[in-house]
Design a protein around this motif. Structure first.
Motif, short mmCIF file in Angstrom:
data_model
loop_
_atom_site.label_atom_id
_atom_site.label_comp_id
_atom_site.label_asym_id
_atom_site.label_seq_id
_atom_site.Cartn_x
_atom_site.Cartn_y
_atom_site.Cartn_z
N ALA A 123 -29.15 46.26 12.70
CA ALA A 123 -29.05 45.89 14.04
C ALA A 123 -27.22 44.95 14.18
CB ALA A 123 -29.60 44.58 14.07
N GLY A 124 -26.34 44.99 12.91
CA GLY A 124 -25.42 45.11 12.82
C GLY A 124 -24.57 45.91 12.06
N GLU A 125 -25.27 47.74 12.70
CA GLU A 125 -24.11 48.60 12.56
C GLU A 125 -24.06 48.99 11.51
OE1 GLU A 125 -22.08 48.82 15.97
OE2 GLU A 125 -23.81 48.72 17.25
N ALA A 126 -24.95 48.19 10.23
CA ALA A 126 -24.33 48.40 8.55
C ALA A 126 -24.02 50.13 8.83
CB ALA A 126 -24.94 48.15 7.91
N PRO A 127 -23.54 50.86 7.62
CA PRO A 127 -22.97 52.01 7.88
C PRO A 127 -23.94 53.03 7.43
CG PRO A 127 -20.66 51.20 6.58
CD PRO A 127 -21.99 49.85 7.24
N ALA A 128 -25.31 52.48 7.12
CA ALA A 128 -26.39 52.75 5.66
C ALA A 128 -27.71 53.13 7.38
CB ALA A 128 -26.60 52.52 5.30
N SER A 129 -27.23 52.72 8.18
CA SER A 129 -28.32 51.75 9.71
C SER A 129 -29.18 53.38 9.89
CB SER A 129 -27.52 52.03 10.93
OG SER A 129 -26.98 50.55 11.07
N SER A 130 -28.80 54.84 10.09
CA SER A 130 -29.65 55.90 9.79
C SER A 130 -30.57 55.77 8.81
CB SER A 130 -29.31 56.69 10.07
OG SER A 130 -28.58 56.96 8.47
N ILE A 131 -30.17 55.64 8.00
CA ILE A 131 -31.06 55.52 6.35
C ILE A 131 -31.90 53.97 6.20
CG2 ILE A 131 -31.19 55.19 3.86
CD1 ILE A 131 -28.19 56.33 3.89
N ILE A 132 -31.59 52.91 6.50
CA ILE A 132 -32.31 52.16 6.80
C ILE A 132 -33.65 52.29 7.82
CG2 ILE A 132 -32.41 49.85 7.15
CD1 ILE A 132 -29.88 49.91 5.58
N ARG A 133 -33.02 52.70 8.92
CA ARG A 133 -34.20 52.81 9.98
C ARG A 133 -35.51 53.92 9.67
NH1 ARG A 133 -30.78 54.57 14.33
NH2 ARG A 133 -31.45 51.51 15.23
N ASP A 134 -35.17 54.62 8.54
CA ASP A 134 -35.53 55.66 8.59
C ASP A 134 -36.74 55.39 7.21
OD1 ASP A 134 -37.32 58.53 8.58
OD2 ASP A 134 -36.20 58.33 5.96
N LEU A 135 -36.07 54.58 6.38
CA LEU A 135 -36.71 53.43 5.81
C LEU A 135 -38.00 52.93 6.26
CD1 LEU A 135 -34.30 52.64 2.67
CD2 LEU A 135 -36.04 54.55 2.47
N LEU A 136 -37.51 51.67 7.36
CA LEU A 136 -38.63 51.51 7.98
C LEU A 136 -39.50 51.57 8.87
CD1 LEU A 136 -35.49 48.35 9.12
CD2 LEU A 136 -37.72 48.11 7.62
N LYS A 137 -39.38 53.07 9.05
CA LYS A 137 -40.54 53.86 10.08
C LYS A 137 -41.66 54.91 8.85
CE LYS A 137 -37.38 54.80 14.09
NZ LYS A 137 -36.99 55.41 15.03
N HIS A 138 -41.14 55.21 8.20
CA HIS A 138 -41.48 56.20 6.96
C HIS A 138 -41.43 55.23 4.95
CE1 HIS A 138 -41.21 58.66 10.87
NE2 HIS A 138 -39.71 58.48 10.17
N ASP A 139 -41.10 54.71 4.92
CA ASP A 139 -41.17 54.74 3.63
C ASP A 139 -42.60 53.42 3.10
OD1 ASP A 139 -39.88 54.20 0.86
OD2 ASP A 139 -40.33 52.22 1.19
N ASP A 140 -43.25 54.59 2.44
CA ASP A 140 -44.65 53.44 1.94
C ASP A 140 -44.08 52.24 1.63
OD1 ASP A 140 -45.91 55.59 2.49
OD2 ASP A 140 -45.76 56.39 0.58
#
Length: 197
Positions: A123-140
């Motif tokens: 939400a804070g638009e960190a440079p790694a947002s897309s990676i973090i979003r992917d982790l929140l959706k797919h990381d076990d």
């Protein structure tokens, strides 16, 4: 339009992360806050912060920035640990680097707070947002459960009225209508009599 959609999705992640954080995890994070952070949180919830007041403030503050601010304050220690463990890679971590530090963050701060911290950085638009979003959706380890369906419009429940009461209401309405019609007829007749004089 795409920016608005991304923003709403990021806020949705924070909202889901709050919903999937237990009261015990929230209470632990609140109790661990220093005086400055505690004062800031008390101000955000407009009272003494505890799990219940935080959840209430989040519910009412989804769109005005309150939810994000609360997430930042509550997860600041977890974020600081994450930055420290990532070291020189803190600004632009890879997916693998984040996966390496997440188990330690979960052990120290709890799964709910770690997820909330990750969602807050999106939400804070960190440079790694897309990676973090992917982790929140797919990381076990940190994957958020699917969002629950929510009622968007308020449900309006009509009070239950039994048949006898309904008939009485109809009869009363009919009587009032008849009375108004008679009064209107009397006014018309009076008006006509006044014109013919």
């Amino acid at each position: 339009m795409n920016q608005v959609k991304n923003r709403l999705q990021a806020l949705g992640l924070v909202d889901r992360a709050f919903a999937n954080t237990t009261d015990e995890e929230l209470t632990g994070a609140i109790d661990a806050l220093g005086d400055e952070h505690r004062s800031a949180l008390d101000e955000l919830v407009k009272g003494e912060a505890d799990a219940a007041t935080v959840r209430e403030a989040v519910t009412h503050g989804r769109m005005d920035g309150t939810m994000e601010s609360i997430a930042l304050v509550v997860t600041d220690a977890c974020l600081a640990d994450c930055i420290e463990q990532l070291g020189d890679n803190a600004d632009y971590p890879s997916s693998d680097q984040l996966r390496e530090v997440l188990p330690g963050l979960v052990d120290t701060h709890g799964l709910g707070i770690a997820r909330l911290m990750l969602a807050s950085t999106v939400a804070g638009e960190a440079p790694a947002s897309s990676i973090i979003r992917d982790l929140l959706k797919h990381d076990d380890l940190v994957k958020l459960p699917p969002a629950e369906e929510k009622q968007i419009s308020p449900m309006i429940r009509k009070p239950k009225v039994d048949d006898a009461e309904r008939e009485a209401i109809k009869a009363k309405r009919k009587e009032l209508k008849k009375q108004k019609q008679e009064e209107a007829r009397a006014r018309r007749e009076q008006s006509q009599r006044d014109r013919t004089r």
